[in-house]
Design a protein around this motif. Structure first.
Motif, PDB file in Angstrom:
ATOM      1  N   LYS A 141      12.264  -9.142   0.353  1.00 13.06           N
ATOM      2  CA  LYS A 141      12.853 -10.418   0.773  1.00 13.06           C
ATOM      3  C   LYS A 141      11.824 -11.300   1.502  1.00 13.06           C
ATOM      4  O   LYS A 141      12.144 -11.996   2.466  1.00 13.06           O
ATOM      5  N   GLY A 142      10.599 -11.247   1.033  1.00  9.83           N
ATOM      6  CA  GLY A 142       9.553 -12.057   1.637  1.00  9.83           C
ATOM      7  C   GLY A 142       9.040 -11.552   2.975  1.00  9.83           C
ATOM      8  O   GLY A 142       8.240 -12.228   3.628  1.00  9.83           O
ATOM      9  N   ARG A 143       9.456 -10.367   3.389  1.00  7.75           N
ATOM     10  CA  ARG A 143       9.028  -9.801   4.669  1.00  7.75           C
ATOM     11  C   ARG A 143       8.312  -8.477   4.432  1.00  7.75           C
ATOM     12  O   ARG A 143       8.657  -7.730   3.510  1.00  7.75           O
ATOM     13  N   ARG A 144       7.340  -8.193   5.273  1.00  9.05           N
ATOM     14  CA  ARG A 144       6.603  -6.944   5.139  1.00  9.05           C
ATOM     15  C   ARG A 144       7.249  -5.884   6.011  1.00  9.05           C
ATOM     16  O   ARG A 144       7.444  -6.091   7.207  1.00  9.05           O
ATOM     17  N   VAL A 145       7.583  -4.771   5.400  1.00  7.46           N
ATOM     18  CA  VAL A 145       8.239  -3.671   6.101  1.00  7.46           C
ATOM     19  C   VAL A 145       7.311  -2.462   6.109  1.00  7.46           C
ATOM     20  O   VAL A 145       6.873  -2.000   5.047  1.00  7.46           O
ATOM     21  N   ARG A 146       7.002  -2.001   7.290  1.00  8.29           N
ATOM     22  CA  ARG A 146       6.220  -0.768   7.440  1.00  8.29           C
ATOM     23  C   ARG A 146       7.200   0.396   7.449  1.00  8.29           C
ATOM     24  O   ARG A 146       8.108   0.442   8.269  1.00  8.29           O
ATOM     25  N   ILE A 147       7.041   1.323   6.513  1.00  6.31           N
ATOM     26  CA  ILE A 147       7.948   2.461   6.422  1.00  6.31           C
ATOM     27  C   ILE A 147       7.760   3.335   7.659  1.00  6.31           C
ATOM     28  O   ILE A 147       6.663   3.802   7.953  1.00  6.31           O
ATOM     29  N   MET A 157       7.583  10.468   0.021  1.00 11.49           N
ATOM     30  CA  MET A 157       6.136  10.279   0.072  1.00 11.49           C
ATOM     31  C   MET A 157       5.454  11.455   0.774  1.00 11.49           C
ATOM     32  O   MET A 157       4.395  11.918   0.334  1.00 11.49           O
ATOM     33  N   VAL A 158       6.046  11.938   1.858  1.00 13.87           N
ATOM     34  CA  VAL A 158       5.440  13.057   2.589  1.00 13.87           C
ATOM     35  C   VAL A 158       5.570  14.348   1.792  1.00 13.87           C
ATOM     36  O   VAL A 158       4.624  15.145   1.720  1.00 13.87           O
ATOM     37  N   LEU A 159       6.718  14.581   1.174  1.00 15.40           N
ATOM     38  CA  LEU A 159       6.920  15.805   0.388  1.00 15.40           C
ATOM     39  C   LEU A 159       5.956  15.888  -0.785  1.00 15.40           C
ATOM     40  O   LEU A 159       5.514  16.980  -1.150  1.00 15.40           O
ATOM     41  N   SER A 160       5.622  14.751  -1.378  1.00 14.03           N
ATOM     42  CA  SER A 160       4.711  14.761  -2.531  1.00 14.03           C
ATOM     43  C   SER A 160       3.252  14.839  -2.111  1.00 14.03           C
ATOM     44  O   SER A 160       2.358  14.937  -2.959  1.00 14.03           O
ATOM     45  N   GLY A 161       3.000  14.774  -0.791  1.00 11.55           N
ATOM     46  CA  GLY A 161       1.630  14.871  -0.308  1.00 11.55           C
ATOM     47  C   GLY A 161       0.852  13.576  -0.408  1.00 11.55           C
ATOM     48  O   GLY A 161      -0.368  13.585  -0.242  1.00 11.55           O
ATOM     49  N   HIS A 162       1.545  12.448  -0.613  1.00 12.08           N
ATOM     50  CA  HIS A 162       0.860  11.156  -0.676  1.00 12.08           C
ATOM     51  C   HIS A 162       0.879  10.430   0.662  1.00 12.08           C
ATOM     52  O   HIS A 162       0.326   9.328   0.783  1.00 12.08           O
ATOM     53  N   ALA A 163       1.520  11.018   1.660  1.00 13.61           N
ATOM     54  CA  ALA A 163       1.535  10.481   3.021  1.00 13.61           C
ATOM     55  C   ALA A 163       1.694  11.652   3.977  1.00 13.61           C
ATOM     56  O   ALA A 163       2.083  12.750   3.576  1.00 13.61           O
ATOM     57  N   VAL A 164       1.403  11.394   5.242  1.00 12.25           N
ATOM     58  CA  VAL A 164       1.553  12.432   6.262  1.00 12.25           C
ATOM     59  C   VAL A 164       2.602  11.981   7.272  1.00 12.25           C
ATOM     60  O   VAL A 164       2.942  10.807   7.362  1.00 12.25           O
ATOM     61  N   SER A 165       3.091  12.950   8.028  1.00 12.05           N
ATOM     62  CA  SER A 165       4.051  12.650   9.087  1.00 12.05           C
ATOM     63  C   SER A 165       3.390  11.784  10.148  1.00 12.05           C
ATOM     64  O   SER A 165       2.243  12.002  10.529  1.00 12.05           O
ATOM     65  N   TYR A 166       4.157  10.812  10.628  1.00 11.90           N
ATOM     66  CA  TYR A 166       3.650   9.896  11.653  1.00 11.90           C
ATOM     67  C   TYR A 166       4.733   9.651  12.693  1.00 11.90           C
ATOM     68  O   TYR A 166       5.024   8.536  13.069  1.00 11.90           O
ATOM     69  N   ASP A 179       0.874  -1.171   0.000  1.00 18.58           N
ATOM     70  CA  ASP A 179       0.000   0.000   0.000  1.00 18.58           C
ATOM     71  C   ASP A 179       0.912   1.221   0.000  1.00 18.58           C
ATOM     72  O   ASP A 179       2.070   1.122  -0.416  1.00 18.58           O
ATOM     73  N   GLY A 180       0.426   2.355   0.472  1.00 18.36           N
ATOM     74  CA  GLY A 180       1.223   3.563   0.383  1.00 18.36           C
ATOM     75  C   GLY A 180       2.312   3.712   1.427  1.00 18.36           C
ATOM     76  O   GLY A 180       3.135   4.626   1.325  1.00 18.36           O
ATOM     77  N   ASP A 181       2.346   2.826   2.422  1.00 18.72           N
ATOM     78  CA  ASP A 181       3.375   2.967   3.449  1.00 18.72           C
ATOM     79  C   ASP A 181       3.983   1.637   3.900  1.00 18.72           C
ATOM     80  O   ASP A 181       4.590   1.558   4.965  1.00 18.72           O
ATOM     81  N   SER A 182       3.836   0.593   3.120  1.00 24.21           N
ATOM     82  CA  SER A 182       4.459  -0.681   3.463  1.00 24.21           C
ATOM     83  C   SER A 182       4.932  -1.398   2.200  1.00 24.21           C
ATOM     84  O   SER A 182       4.360  -1.227   1.118  1.00 24.21           O
ATOM     85  N   ALA A 239       0.110   6.662   5.236  1.00 26.12           N
ATOM     86  CA  ALA A 239      -0.502   6.940   3.937  1.00 26.12           C
ATOM     87  C   ALA A 239      -1.955   6.503   3.936  1.00 26.12           C
ATOM     88  O   ALA A 239      -2.353   5.632   4.724  1.00 26.12           O
ATOM     89  N   PRO A 240      -2.781   7.087   3.076  1.00 26.49           N
ATOM     90  CA  PRO A 240      -4.175   6.661   2.984  1.00 26.49           C
ATOM     91  C   PRO A 240      -4.277   5.159   2.736  1.00 26.49           C
ATOM     92  O   PRO A 240      -3.464   4.571   2.027  1.00 26.49           O
ATOM     93  N   GLU A 241      -5.286   4.553   3.321  1.00 26.84           N
ATOM     94  CA  GLU A 241      -5.489   3.117   3.197  1.00 26.84           C
ATOM     95  C   GLU A 241      -6.075   2.763   1.833  1.00 26.84           C
ATOM     96  O   GLU A 241      -6.711   3.598   1.173  1.00 26.84           O
ATOM     97  N   ILE A 242      -5.862   1.524   1.426  1.00 27.54           N
ATOM     98  CA  ILE A 242      -6.500   1.031   0.203  1.00 27.54           C
ATOM     99  C   ILE A 242      -8.016   1.105   0.399  1.00 27.54           C
ATOM    100  O   ILE A 242      -8.554   0.599   1.385  1.00 27.54           O
ATOM    101  N   GLY A 243      -8.692   1.742  -0.526  1.00 21.18           N
ATOM    102  CA  GLY A 243     -10.135   1.940  -0.410  1.00 21.18           C
ATOM    103  C   GLY A 243     -10.513   3.295   0.157  1.00 21.18           C
ATOM    104  O   GLY A 243     -11.692   3.658   0.129  1.00 21.18           O
TER     105      GLY A 243
END
Length: 237
Positions: A88-94, A160-169, A81-84, A99-103
Motif C-alpha cells: 500500500k505504498g508503505r515499507r514494512v519491516r517484517i 523465512m527463518v524455517l527455510s534458512g533464508h533469515a535468522v531470528s531477530y 529485500d529478504g525482510d521488508s 535476512a542477508p542484505e542485498i549484495g
C-alpha cells in the motif's frame, strides 16, 4: 643482636620495602596454594556460566508479552529485500527476523552464493500473487513500519527463518534452531549474520525489533555475559 646489626637490618628493610622469609617474599604464595586457588577460581567460573546459561534458557522460553497493534495493512506486497515489503505504498519491516542484505554473499563448501538475492527471491515466492496482511506494531528507530505479516494465512517471518533464508531477530528462536539442525539455507554453509555484515560494511546499526521487551533484554544480556565468561575461561586454560 648487637645494636649495630639491628641498624643494618632496619636500613636494608627501609630501602627495599620488603621483608624476606626463607628466600621468598612474605606476600608470595606456595606453588600448591596458587594452583589450588586457580582451580577454585575456575570451578567458580563454570558455576557462574551454568547459572547464566540456565537463566538464558528460561528467559528465552518465556512467551513474549503481547504488543499493541497500531494498524493493519493488506493487499499485494512486493519484496524490497529478504525482510521488508512494499505494501500500500508503505515499507514494512517484517518483525522478528533479519535476512542477508542485498549484495551480501555467503559460502557453501567452496562455492560463494548471493544469499542476499536468494533471500529476496524466497520472500517473493511467499507473497507473490496472494494477499499479504501485516499487523503493525509501531515503527523501528529508522521510522519504518514494523509488522508481523502473513501471506495467504502463512506466517511469512516464520517461513523465512524455517527455510534458512533469515535468522531470528527477537522472534522465531525455535524455528532458527530447527533450520540450523536441518542445515538448510544459510545453515548449510558459512555466513555472517546480517547485523554483523552491516556493521563491517558501514551500514546502519540496528537492534532486535523486540528489544524493548524487558524479557528479551534480559535474555540477550545473559547470553552476552555467558559468552564473555566462556572466552575468559578458555584463555585462562
Amino acid at each position: 643482636m648487637k645494636p649495630r646489626d639491628r641498624r643494618f637490618r632496619d636500613a636494608v628493610g627501609a630501602r627495599s620495602g620488603r621483608r624476606f622469609s626463607f628466600g621468598r617474599p612474605d606476600g608470595g604464595l606456595p606453588r600448591r596454594r596458587r594452583a589450588r586457588e586457580g582451580r577454585v577460581g575456575m570451578i567458580g567460573g563454570w558455576i557462574i556460566l551454568f547459572v547464566l546459561s540456565v537463566g538464558a534458557y528460561v528467559a528465552a522460553r518465556l512467551p513474549p508479552p503481547e504488543r499493541a497493534t497500531t494498524g493493519e495493512l493488506f493487499g499485494r506486497a512486493t519484496p524490497s529485500d529478504g525482510d521488508s515489503l512494499r505494501l500500500k505504498g508503505r515499507r514494512v519491516r517484517i518483525e522478528g527476523i533479519d535476512a542477508p542484505e542485498i549484495g551480501q554473499t555467503c559460502r557453501h563448501e567452496e562455492a560463494v552464493w548471493d544469499c542476499g538475492a536468494a533471500a529476496r527471491l524466497r520472500l517473493k515466492t511467499l507473497v507473490e500473487g496472494v494477499t499479504t496482511t501485516c499487523r503493525l506494531h509501531g515503527r523501528d528507530r529508522y521510522g519504518r513500519e514494523l509488522g508481523v505479516c502473513t501471506a495467504n494465512g502463512l506466517d511469512v517471518g516464520r517461513a523465512m527463518v524455517l527455510s534458512g533464508h533469515a535468522v531470528s531477530y527477537g522472534l522465531y528462536r525455535d524455528e532458527e534452531a530447527k533450520a540450523r539442525a536441518d542445515e538448510v539455507g544459510l545453515w548449510g554453509g558459512e555466513f555472517v549474520r546480517p547485523q554483523e555484515w552491516r556493521r563491517s560494511h558501514g551500514g546502519a546499526e540496528d537492534g532486535p525489533h523486540r528489544a524493548d521487551d524487558w524479557m528479551e533484554l534480559i535474555a540477550r544480556w545473559i547470553e552476552d555475559e555467558a559468552s564473555a565468561l566462556v572466552t575468559r575461561i578458555i584463555r585462562a586454560l
